[in-house]
Design a protein around this motif. Structure first.
Motif, PDB file in Angstrom:
ATOM      1  N   ASP A  53      -4.881   5.518   4.387  1.00 27.23           N
ATOM      2  CA  ASP A  53      -6.315   5.621   4.150  1.00 27.23           C
ATOM      3  C   ASP A  53      -7.026   6.226   5.357  1.00 27.23           C
ATOM      4  OD1 ASP A  53      -5.960   4.530   1.683  1.00 27.23           O
ATOM      5  OD2 ASP A  53      -6.766   2.547   2.183  1.00 27.23           O
ATOM      6  N   HIS A  88     -13.591   5.896   1.582  1.00 28.45           N
ATOM      7  CA  HIS A  88     -12.415   6.407   2.290  1.00 28.45           C
ATOM      8  C   HIS A  88     -11.644   7.368   1.387  1.00 28.45           C
ATOM      9  CE1 HIS A  88     -10.421   3.253  -0.107  1.00 28.45           C
ATOM     10  NE2 HIS A  88      -9.266   3.868   0.152  1.00 28.45           N
ATOM     11  N   HIS A  91       0.833  -1.206   0.000  1.00 30.16           N
ATOM     12  CA  HIS A  91       0.000   0.000   0.000  1.00 30.16           C
ATOM     13  C   HIS A  91       0.868   1.257   0.000  1.00 30.16           C
ATOM     14  CE1 HIS A  91      -3.277   2.639   1.888  1.00 30.16           C
ATOM     15  NE2 HIS A  91      -3.753   2.246   0.716  1.00 30.16           N
ATOM     16  N   SER A 105     -11.406   0.140  -4.535  1.00 30.98           N
ATOM     17  CA  SER A 105     -11.709   0.526  -3.159  1.00 30.98           C
ATOM     18  C   SER A 105     -12.691  -0.461  -2.551  1.00 30.98           C
ATOM     19  CB  SER A 105     -12.306   1.940  -3.136  1.00 30.98           C
ATOM     20  OG  SER A 105     -12.762   2.282  -1.854  1.00 30.98           O
ATOM     21  N   HIS A 153      -7.808   8.020   0.110  1.00 27.37           N
ATOM     22  CA  HIS A 153      -6.439   7.510   0.016  1.00 27.37           C
ATOM     23  C   HIS A 153      -5.527   8.720  -0.141  1.00 27.37           C
ATOM     24  CE1 HIS A 153      -3.117   4.820  -1.231  1.00 27.37           C
ATOM     25  NE2 HIS A 153      -2.816   5.794  -2.091  1.00 27.37           N
TER      26      HIS A 153
END
Length: 235
Positions: free
Chosen positions: A127, A207, A123, A203, A209
């Motif tokens: 988030d 949220h 990642h 997704s 990112h």
């Protein structure tokens, strides 16, 4: 004769006081009182000492009340000027500072470097779990270099996204947006709403990112928590 001179002297002092306070006061309550008391002259056509004193007291009271009104107006103007100056200082301070990308209550979900099946690599950002439509703010003043669908050129996994270049040479990215409110080349202020959070692209739920990058493009991200902490912002 002595009594007449005393009365004349008192009346003269009262008249001088009225003249000294100006035409406005003379035409005000003091003058009105003088007209009202005109019928109280003695047989010699001279104001009694009581009438003269009453006139002087009334005129003095009016002058004092006028000074209070004037001072209140000055105090109000001073407070307004101080408030305006503080707002200007706060605005300047804000533009020099860094802030979080969302101003509402949030939960931190996937963090930088986390491994998972949803990403081709680990990642690349942090988030913020917030509901769809939450205002997303520029964390610092800068210039929009990318904005739009397809991750603003970084690929469909990001959904709708924005990338902003800042004055320290870093870039910030805001992705999975439901709405983009800026365009490339646009200058933005610290705290300016640049879009709305969403659930677009790759997704698993609503949220924002958020990335901090060394370049405007995918693959140059650094740990956003550490980068923002160095600038005084903690998630």
């Amino acid at each position: 004769m002595s009594s007449t001179r005393t009365t004349n002297s008192t009346a003269a002092k009262a008249a001088a006081l009225v003249a000294g306070l100006g035409a406005t006061m003379a035409l005000g309550a003091g003058a009105a009182l003088a007209a009202e008391k005109a019928g109280e002259k003695n047989d010699g056509g001279i104001f009694s000492a009581d009438v003269a004193k009453s006139l002087a007291d009334s005129t003095l009271q009016q002058a004092q009340e006028q000074r209070k009104v004037t001072q209140a107006e000055k105090d109000a103007e001073k407070r307004a000027a101080e408030k305006k100056a503080k707002a200007a200082r706060d605005a300047k301070r804000l533009q020099l500072s860094w802030i979080k990308p969302v101003a509402v209550k949030y939960e931190l979900s996937a963090s930088f470097g986390k491994a998972g099946g949803r990403w081709a690599h680990n990642h690349s950002g942090q988030d913020f779990a917030v509901k769809v439509g939450t205002p997303v703010e520029a964390v610092h003043k800068g210039t929009v270099v990318k904005a739009g669908g397809n991750g603003a050129g970084d690929g469909p996994a990001y959904g709708n996204a924005i990338v902003v270049r800042h004055d320290n040479g870093k870039y910030t990215q805001y992705a999975h947006l439901s709405q983009v409110d800026v365009r490339p080349g646009q200058t933005v202020r610290t705290g300016q709403v640049i879009g709305k959070s969403g659930n677009t692209g790759n997704s698993s739920g609503p949220h924002l990112h958020f990335e901090v990058r060394n370049t405007p493009d995918y693959g140059s991200a650094v740990d956003p928590k550490a980068a923002m902490a160095a600038l005084g912002v903690r998630f």
